[in-house]
Design a protein around this motif. Structure first.
Motif, PDB file in Angstrom:
ATOM      1  N   GLU A 197       2.319   0.272 -14.941  1.00 31.40           N
ATOM      2  CA  GLU A 197       2.826   1.615 -13.891  1.00 31.40           C
ATOM      3  C   GLU A 197       1.636   1.877 -12.829  1.00 31.40           C
ATOM      4  OE1 GLU A 197       3.755   4.361 -17.163  1.00 31.40           O
ATOM      5  OE2 GLU A 197       5.007   2.881 -17.893  1.00 31.40           O
ATOM      6  N   ARG A 198       0.466   1.526 -13.266  1.00 31.20           N
ATOM      7  CA  ARG A 198      -0.848   1.800 -12.379  1.00 31.20           C
ATOM      8  C   ARG A 198      -1.048   0.653 -11.443  1.00 31.20           C
ATOM      9  NH1 ARG A 198      -3.075   6.589 -13.732  1.00 31.20           N
ATOM     10  NH2 ARG A 198      -3.938   6.466 -11.464  1.00 31.20           N
ATOM     11  N   ILE A 208       0.316   2.134   2.898  1.00 32.22           N
ATOM     12  CA  ILE A 208       0.947   1.983   1.592  1.00 32.22           C
ATOM     13  C   ILE A 208       1.155   3.331   1.052  1.00 32.22           C
ATOM     14  CG2 ILE A 208      -0.037  -0.174   1.098  1.00 32.22           C
ATOM     15  CD1 ILE A 208      -2.349   1.076   0.071  1.00 32.22           C
ATOM     16  N   TYR A 239      -2.337  -5.180   1.167  1.00 31.51           N
ATOM     17  CA  TYR A 239      -1.711  -4.814  -0.076  1.00 31.51           C
ATOM     18  C   TYR A 239      -0.259  -5.732   0.013  1.00 31.51           C
ATOM     19  CZ  TYR A 239       1.265  -1.717  -2.995  1.00 31.51           C
ATOM     20  OH  TYR A 239       1.921  -1.246  -4.108  1.00 31.51           O
ATOM     21  N   GLU A 240       0.254  -5.933   0.800  1.00 30.35           N
ATOM     22  CA  GLU A 240       1.577  -6.812   0.637  1.00 30.35           C
ATOM     23  C   GLU A 240       1.063  -8.136   0.220  1.00 30.35           C
ATOM     24  OE1 GLU A 240       4.408  -6.391   1.030  1.00 30.35           O
ATOM     25  OE2 GLU A 240       4.317  -4.336   1.604  1.00 30.35           O
ATOM     26  N   LYS A 283       0.384  -0.250  -8.838  1.00 35.44           N
ATOM     27  CA  LYS A 283       0.317   0.014  -7.399  1.00 35.44           C
ATOM     28  C   LYS A 283      -0.978   0.552  -7.227  1.00 35.44           C
ATOM     29  CE  LYS A 283       3.359   2.161  -4.044  1.00 35.44           C
ATOM     30  NZ  LYS A 283       3.899   3.346  -3.910  1.00 35.44           N
ATOM     31  N   ASP A 284      -1.555   1.619  -8.100  1.00 36.78           N
ATOM     32  CA  ASP A 284      -2.756   2.344  -7.775  1.00 36.78           C
ATOM     33  C   ASP A 284      -3.992   1.104  -7.558  1.00 36.78           C
ATOM     34  OD1 ASP A 284      -1.317   4.716  -7.692  1.00 36.78           O
ATOM     35  OD2 ASP A 284      -1.771   4.835  -9.890  1.00 36.78           O
ATOM     36  N   ALA A 322      -3.531  -0.570  -4.312  1.00 40.63           N
ATOM     37  CA  ALA A 322      -3.658   0.185  -3.258  1.00 40.63           C
ATOM     38  C   ALA A 322      -5.274   0.234  -3.174  1.00 40.63           C
ATOM     39  CB  ALA A 322      -3.169   1.460  -3.512  1.00 40.63           C
ATOM     40  N   GLN A 335      -0.108  -8.009  -3.588  1.00 40.65           N
ATOM     41  CA  GLN A 335       1.127  -7.858  -4.506  1.00 40.65           C
ATOM     42  C   GLN A 335       1.772  -9.140  -4.570  1.00 40.65           C
ATOM     43  OE1 GLN A 335       4.281  -5.524  -2.975  1.00 40.65           O
ATOM     44  NE2 GLN A 335       4.157  -4.131  -4.554  1.00 40.65           N
TER      45      GLN A 335
END
Ligand code: ADP
Ligand code: MG
Length: 617
Positions: free
Chosen positions: A553-554, A596, A463-464, A556-557, A560, A467
């Protein structure tokens, strides 16, 4: 000065409550067709219904007098008595047609069985035309053109064609799930998007709407209590979605949005699902009319239950029972129980000799403090995407991008070779000793041991990296053979809609026919993942997100979901080298202590606690 508002203004104001966008008009119009006993309903949208929304049915139709009254406010044929609880139709407020007529160009063409000829009537911004005879088959055709043409302020709030189309499709799905005996066809821009034939059962209809594989992974629900009947299907805990959109509650024939009902579903699956996964559910609840107030919300999507506790009891009982008999209680619940009983032993005085003096922080989660260790990492160690960390603890790069494996054994990787002359005899997360249940790593540290969740911790690392890649430059992998992924049509549309942003994330694809996409390029980190499952999950998230604006906004989802797919699974066997490499990688990453979803990725048990457990100190 107080004045009584003129009727056309009153109509526009109340229209705002019922008709918010094309799909809310569509909902009212489909309900009218069903109330008129239609068996076949055909819907056409142009520009997402903003330019034209038309719906034709083969129901009872209207005679001249009925047609005249139908567009008057609070004129309804559906409330024969004055009892607002005795509702046998979907409509009863007598507002929909009047409202639509107030904010669009409305044309109604209809013919009742007993009549010789059809009739038509137009309403333009609230002004009724004469009724004129027209040829028409039995049934009703409603055409709504140029919604909000006379209310520019509201027009501005309408979304893109695609968003409006998706909202309308969702409306049709909900009603179609409740009325399998009615067929539904949707045309968009003259193209047929779907046809749901009359279905022999609720299950057949759900198969058409959700998907065939859902039906192979469901538990049937059938229960009654205090005159209420509950039926439907829920998915087994291993068959889940990335969003909650496939959760339908149909109460007395209406799709309802009710926080309590969603909450109950969540509670029933508690402990059975991975974080961020949602079960699929289609549940039908029939309640005696007098025990439910449907008149809470103008769109009739909210209700008030008179016997809320009873409804709750019926649902939770039935769902829990179905899930329990399915034998799918996962081992995670057992594990949590075991851990709890272990910490109980520590906390409560099974071992009175130490219970009072126990230092509560010593049985700790993540007691490793990464900052104290950072000094040993390389200065350029922040570029984790390139995986170029080189510390004395790890000489061989952990090759996350080629699946998780270490190519050459490192002389510094194992304990024997670890330079014991160093002042720090142990790396903070210790040396791997074993893998248990192919899921957890046991690592011996300087003063105890840690238990690492291999999936959660690797997921965190992936994830990191992803991102970082989103804000910088992503390393991608062109697929030698593009992967064709079957999806629902609206998922394909959602993916198309977000194509550019997804490309920035390293994910490139093209539409492949109506119900599939062809994935051409993926982030290199995800090389080893199941591309079909990953694409499906992303499509589900995007479909729910709908507008490009909301994608941020999504994100992150989506990240993930990608990291989950790109990470070593629980159940995968790891060599000691692999395990040590993962531990070293975690040490390089400040956030590795939490997954996460905010759960710990490892827990630590100090020697002194182990000694206490055995009553040795
Ligand atoms: P409601 O549905 O609450 O009665 P509406 O404004 O939606 O209010 O409709 C007003 C009336 O018009 C209905 O009560 C019904 O008698 C008639 N009507 C509307 N649509 C149809 C249709 N598709 N077929 C037959 N009658 C209809
Ligand atoms: Mg109605």
């Amino acid at each position: 000065m107080i004045r009584l508002l003129p009727p056309h203004l009153i109509n526009q104001i109340s229209a705002g409550e019922v008709i918010e966008r094309p799909s809310s008009a569509l909902k009212e119009l489909i309900e009218n067709a069903i109330d008129a006993e239609a068996k076949n309903i055909e819907i056409t949208l142009i520009e997402g219904g903003k330019r034209l929304l038309s719906i034709s049915d083969d129901g009872k139709g209207m005679n001249k007098e009925e047609l005249f009254l139908s567009v008057e406010r609070h004129a309804t044929s559906k409330l024969p008595t004055d009892d607002l609880f005795n509702i046998n139709f979907l409509g009863f407020r007598g507002e929909a047609l009047a409202s639509i007529g107030a904010v669009s160009h409305l044309k109604i063409t209809t013919k009742a069985e007993a009549e010789e000829t059809g009739l038509s009537l137009e309403v333009n911004a609230g002004k009724k035309s004469e009724i004129t005879p027209t040829a028409h088959a039995k049934g009703t055709l409603i055409q709504m053109r140029d919604l909000f043409y006379n209310l520019p302020a509201r027009l501005k709030f309408l979304k893109s064609d695609i968003s409006e189309l998706l909202a309308s499709k969702e409306v049709i799905y909900k009603i179609a799930l409740a009325y399998p005996e009615v067929s539904f066809t949707l045309f968009n821009e003259k193209k047929k998007l779907f046809f749901f034939p009359k279905a022999p059962s609720l299950k057949e209809r759900a198969r058409d709407i959700i998907d065939a594989s859902f039906m192979e992974n469901t538990l049937d629900i059938n229960a009654t209590r205090d005159g209420m009947i509950l039926k439907g299907f829920i998915s087994i805990p291993t068959y889940t979605r990335a969003t909650s959109k496939d959760q339908y509650f149909i109460v007395n024939g209406r799709a309802i949005k009710d926080k309590m009902l969603y909450g109950i579903l969540k509670a029933a699956y508690q402990g059975l699902l991975f974080q961020g996964r949602f079960p699929i559910a289609v549940l039908y609840l029939d309640i005696p009319h007098q025990e439910i107030d449907m008149n809470v919300h103008p769109a009739k999507t909210e209700v008030r239950f008179q016997k809320e506790a009873s409804v709750r009891g019926l649902l939770i009982g039935a769902l829990k029972q179905a899930l329990a008999t399915a034998g799918h209680r996962t081992s995670t619940t057992l594990g949590i129980g075991a851990l709890e009983s272990l910490s109980k032993n520590i906390e409560h005085n099974s071992y009175p000799s130490y219970s009072s003096s126990r230092d509560p922080s010593s049985f700790s989660r993540n007691s490793f403090n990464p900052s104290s260790f950072q000094r040993q990492s390389s200065p350029q160690g922040t570029n984790i995407f390139e995986d170029s960390v080189n510390t004395e603890f790890r000489q061989t790069p952990l090759d996350l991008e080629n699946g998780f494996s270490v190519k050459t054994p490192s002389p510094f990787m194992s304990e024997e070779d670890y330079p014991s002359s160093k002042e720090n005899a142990f790396p903070p997360l210790g040396f791997a000793k074993a893998q248990i249940q192919k899921t957890y790593i046991i690592s011996q540290t300087q003063d105890g041991f840690i238990l690492v969740d291999q999936h959660a911790s690797h997921e965190r690392l992936t994830y990191e990296k992803l991102q970082k890649a989103y804000t910088e430059q992503i390393k991608t992998q062109l697929l030698l053979i593009p992967e064709v992924v079957d999806l629902t049509e609206s998922e394909v549309e959602a993916l198309q809609h977000h194509k550019e942003e997804m490309q920035k994330l390293g994910f490139s694809y093209d539409r492949f026919g109506q119900n599939a996409v062809m994935v051409r390029e993926i982030p290199a980190l995800l090389r080893q993942s199941d591309i079909k499952a990953l694409t499906k999950d992303i499509a589900e998230i995007l479909e729910e997100t709908k507008t490009a604006f909301a994608l941020k906004e999504r994100i992150k989802d989506i990240l993930a979901s990608m990291s989950c797919h790109g990470s070593i699974r629980a159940g995968r066997e790891l060599s000691l080298n692999d395990m040590n490499a993962l531990l070293r990688e975690m040490e390089q990453n400040n956030f590795a202590g939490e997954c996460i979803h905010g759960r710990p990725t490892y827990i630590e048990l100090k020697l002194k606690d182990i000694e206490k457990l055995f009553n040795r100190s």
